[in-house]
Scaffold this active site. Structure first.
Site, PDB file in Angstrom:
ATOM      1  N   HIS A  50       6.863  -3.218 -10.593  1.00  0.00           N
ATOM      2  CA  HIS A  50       6.515  -2.071  -9.746  1.00  0.00           C
ATOM      3  C   HIS A  50       6.471  -2.509  -8.284  1.00  0.00           C
ATOM      4  O   HIS A  50       5.768  -3.442  -7.943  1.00  0.00           O
ATOM      5  CB  HIS A  50       5.162  -1.489 -10.153  1.00  0.00           C
ATOM      6  CG  HIS A  50       5.258  -0.561 -11.339  1.00  0.00           C
ATOM      7  ND1 HIS A  50       4.405   0.485 -11.546  1.00  0.00           N
ATOM      8  CD2 HIS A  50       6.142  -0.535 -12.368  1.00  0.00           C
ATOM      9  CE1 HIS A  50       4.749   1.130 -12.660  1.00  0.00           C
ATOM     10  NE2 HIS A  50       5.793   0.511 -13.175  1.00  0.00           N
ATOM     11  N   TYR A  61      -2.942   6.793  -7.814  1.00  0.00           N
ATOM     12  CA  TYR A  61      -4.389   6.756  -7.614  1.00  0.00           C
ATOM     13  C   TYR A  61      -4.762   8.024  -6.841  1.00  0.00           C
ATOM     14  O   TYR A  61      -4.339   8.195  -5.695  1.00  0.00           O
ATOM     15  CB  TYR A  61      -4.792   5.528  -6.797  1.00  0.00           C
ATOM     16  CG  TYR A  61      -4.677   4.209  -7.540  1.00  0.00           C
ATOM     17  CD1 TYR A  61      -3.452   3.555  -7.678  1.00  0.00           C
ATOM     18  CD2 TYR A  61      -5.801   3.614  -8.113  1.00  0.00           C
ATOM     19  CE1 TYR A  61      -3.362   2.340  -8.361  1.00  0.00           C
ATOM     20  CE2 TYR A  61      -5.718   2.394  -8.789  1.00  0.00           C
ATOM     21  CZ  TYR A  61      -4.498   1.776  -8.911  1.00  0.00           C
ATOM     22  OH  TYR A  61      -4.405   0.577  -9.579  1.00  0.00           O
ATOM     23  N   PRO A 115     -12.501  -1.521 -12.303  1.00  0.00           N
ATOM     24  CA  PRO A 115     -11.061  -1.612 -12.579  1.00  0.00           C
ATOM     25  C   PRO A 115     -10.151  -1.005 -11.508  1.00  0.00           C
ATOM     26  O   PRO A 115      -8.936  -1.139 -11.611  1.00  0.00           O
ATOM     27  CB  PRO A 115     -10.902  -0.846 -13.901  1.00  0.00           C
ATOM     28  CG  PRO A 115     -12.066   0.075 -13.946  1.00  0.00           C
ATOM     29  CD  PRO A 115     -13.180  -0.600 -13.231  1.00  0.00           C
ATOM     30  N   LYS A 170      -8.021  -6.018 -10.834  1.00  0.00           N
ATOM     31  CA  LYS A 170      -8.110  -7.447 -10.512  1.00  0.00           C
ATOM     32  C   LYS A 170      -8.674  -8.324 -11.627  1.00  0.00           C
ATOM     33  O   LYS A 170      -8.587  -9.554 -11.546  1.00  0.00           O
ATOM     34  CB  LYS A 170      -8.983  -7.639  -9.265  1.00  0.00           C
ATOM     35  CG  LYS A 170      -8.315  -7.191  -7.985  1.00  0.00           C
ATOM     36  CD  LYS A 170      -7.275  -8.193  -7.528  1.00  0.00           C
ATOM     37  CE  LYS A 170      -6.387  -7.671  -6.445  1.00  0.00           C
ATOM     38  NZ  LYS A 170      -4.977  -7.612  -6.784  1.00  0.00           N
ATOM     39  N   TYR A 203      -3.660  -5.783  -3.069  1.00  0.00           N
ATOM     40  CA  TYR A 203      -3.246  -5.291  -4.394  1.00  0.00           C
ATOM     41  C   TYR A 203      -2.276  -6.267  -5.051  1.00  0.00           C
ATOM     42  O   TYR A 203      -2.363  -6.527  -6.255  1.00  0.00           O
ATOM     43  CB  TYR A 203      -2.613  -3.899  -4.266  1.00  0.00           C
ATOM     44  CG  TYR A 203      -2.536  -3.155  -5.590  1.00  0.00           C
ATOM     45  CD1 TYR A 203      -3.510  -2.222  -5.941  1.00  0.00           C
ATOM     46  CD2 TYR A 203      -1.501  -3.388  -6.491  1.00  0.00           C
ATOM     47  CE1 TYR A 203      -3.468  -1.549  -7.160  1.00  0.00           C
ATOM     48  CE2 TYR A 203      -1.443  -2.725  -7.709  1.00  0.00           C
ATOM     49  CZ  TYR A 203      -2.424  -1.809  -8.030  1.00  0.00           C
ATOM     50  OH  TYR A 203      -2.364  -1.157  -9.246  1.00  0.00           O
TER      51      TYR A 203
HETATM   52  C1  PHB Z   1      -4.350   0.472 -16.578  1.00  0.00           C
HETATM   53  O1  PHB Z   1      -3.121   0.644 -16.727  1.00  0.00           O
HETATM   54  O2  PHB Z   1      -5.103   0.428 -17.555  1.00  0.00           O
HETATM   55  C2  PHB Z   1      -4.891   0.324 -15.203  1.00  0.00           C
HETATM   56  C3  PHB Z   1      -4.018   0.239 -14.130  1.00  0.00           C
HETATM   57  C4  PHB Z   1      -4.511   0.120 -12.850  1.00  0.00           C
HETATM   58  C5  PHB Z   1      -5.873   0.060 -12.640  1.00  0.00           C
HETATM   59  C6  PHB Z   1      -6.748   0.111 -13.710  1.00  0.00           C
HETATM   60  C7  PHB Z   1      -6.261   0.257 -14.998  1.00  0.00           C
HETATM   61  O3  PHB Z   1      -6.339  -0.054 -11.369  1.00  0.00           O
END
Ligand code: PHB
Ligand code: APR
Length: 398
Positions: A72, A208, A300, A304, A392
């Site tokens: 990605h 997000y 989450p 990280k 990130y």
């Molecule tokens: C996930 O795919 O479970 C996931 C992805 C990004 C995040 C948290 C969880 O920031």
């Protein structure tokens, strides 16, 4: 039983450490309280930083990841019905991330460990770490016992080690054997309701979303499996949400001004994850070392957790190999400080991402406007956006 490095816990931290040590000719034994199927099914974030990808490849654990993982090059921030793409390679000099689930990382590492004959004992619960301050630390453990049920079943045994590493997660036993530690903690009044759904992801990158009704995240496990999350109050029971209510709420929070639409499909898993920031200092006592969630937790939002665990065990493996080669404790002595510097950067970033995107139940209108101003800044200033992209995609290890 005797070994050079006794490892408690077969999550990503313990499994990768065992692999790195095996590759360097250092023997270890891994003790894991759960069974193999449980460890291979536990759902967690699966975003691998560039550095994590490189480490897995170099450790010989990257073959399936390179075939099935999804590279990605960005994420989307969504707020006020607007969409803004953060382009990682353009902002970071070429860095990207890999979407490859934590379950798959664990499966690959378990298969390698069992193939190479490295002892990996499932359904074997560590009860305590003893004599960590001496040069003969020990792990008391029980094989075939029932985890958590107050001592029924199984026989108690002892693993004698040169070093013990607590990779046993937040609820493990190793941390208790580090005396005089200091903890730093923050809990959040919300959690994430996460679902897995048999439907192609509605966008080709992660989204997000900040919304007045709360945060939402669109993620994925593969081209045909979506992973989505909704911010919910901390004490929410996942079963109190019907599938239709979940899709309706995701649709509202992810809505845009253009013709983007959310694809719905059968939900195959549903659960609520609490949100916590936590650091234990130091990450070492004598010959006991803590790594991964045993020493620190991040919410989450910044994805990280796994990457921090990888950084810890890379640093520790390097120090143990250095000690074996030279007899010098120099790198073992700096292990905790080296890791904590990176840990606190991840804590900062995960906290920033969390407060940037979630609605606090007691937020004032002033704070809500500030949140929007922060998003406006990130999406209109290259410097602010670069700061997010660098964090990130990951901070260097060591
Ligand atoms: C996930 O795919 O479970 C996931 C992805 C990004 C995040 C948290 C969880 O920031
Ligand atoms: N004895 C043996 N094993 C134990 C014990 C014990 N007393 N207590 C816990 N464990 C095991 C758990 O069952 C689990 O498999 O330790 C393991 C810890 O694994 P994780 O919780 O996954 O922690 P870690 O390896 O540090 O993972 C780091 O990766 O899984 C992602 O995002 C997740 O932040 C986490 C990160």
């Amino acid at each position: 039983m005797r070994t050079t490095v006794g490892i408690i816990g077969a999550g990503p931290a313990g499994l990768l450490l065992a692999r790195l040590l095996h590759n360097a000719g250092i023997d270890s034994v891994v003790l894991e309280s759960r069974d193999r199927a449980y460890v291979e099914r536990r759902q967690r974030a699966g975003i691998l930083e560039q550095g994590t990808v490189d480490v897995l490849r170099a450790a010989g654990a990257g073959e399936r990841m390179d075939r099935e993982g999804l590279r990605h090059d960005g994420i989307e921030l969504r707020f006020s019905r607007r969409r803004h793409r953060v382009d990682f390679p353009a902002l970071t000099g070429g860095r990207s991330v890999m979407v490859y689930a934590q379950t798959e990382v664990c499966k690959d590492l378990i298969a390698l460990q069992l193939e190479s004959g490295g002892p990996l004992l499932f359904e074997t619960e560590a009860l305590a770490v003893e004599d960590a301050g001496t040069d003969r630390p020990r792990v008391r453990f029980r094989r075939g016992g029932e985890s958590g049920e107050g001592g029924e079943g199984g026989t108690e045994e002892v693993l004698e080690c040169d070093y013990v590493v607590g990779c046993d997660g937040f609820w493990g036993v190793a941390r208790a054997a580090v005396p005089d530690g200091r903890t730093f903690e923050r809990t959040y009044p919300f959690g994430w309701l996460g679902i897995l759904a048999d439907v192609a992801p509605s966008h080709d990158e992660l989204v997000y979303a900040r919304h007045d009704r709360g945060f939402a995240l669109l993620s994925m496990r593969s081209p045909s499996v979506s992973r989505l999350y909704l911010q919910v109050p901390a004490d929410t029971d996942a079963e109190s949400w019907s599938d239709e209510e979940i899709w309706d709420e995701l649709e509202r929070r992810l809505e845009t001004d253009d013709d983007w639409t959310l694809r719905r499909g059968p939900i195959t898993q549903k659960s609520v994850t609490p949100m916590r920031s936590y650091v234990h200092e130091p990450m070492r006592h004598g010959r006991l070392f803590l790594a991964g969630d045993a020493a620190h937790i991040v919410p989450p939002t910044g994805a990280k957790g796994l990457n921090l665990a990888v950084g810890d065990v890379v640093t520790l493996a390097r120090a143990l190999v250095h000690r074996a080669a030279t007899g010098s404790d120099e790198l073992l002595d700096t292990y905790s400080a080296t890791c904590l510097r990176r840990v606190w950067q991840a804590e900062r970033f995960s906290y920033d991402m969390t407060t940037l995107l979630h609605g606090a139940p007691d937020a004032t209108p002033f704070e809500e406007r500030l949140q929007l101003a922060r998003l406006d800044r990130i999406t209109s200033s290259r410097a602010a956006e670069t700061d997010l992209a660098e964090a990130y995609t990951g901070f260097p290890v060591g």
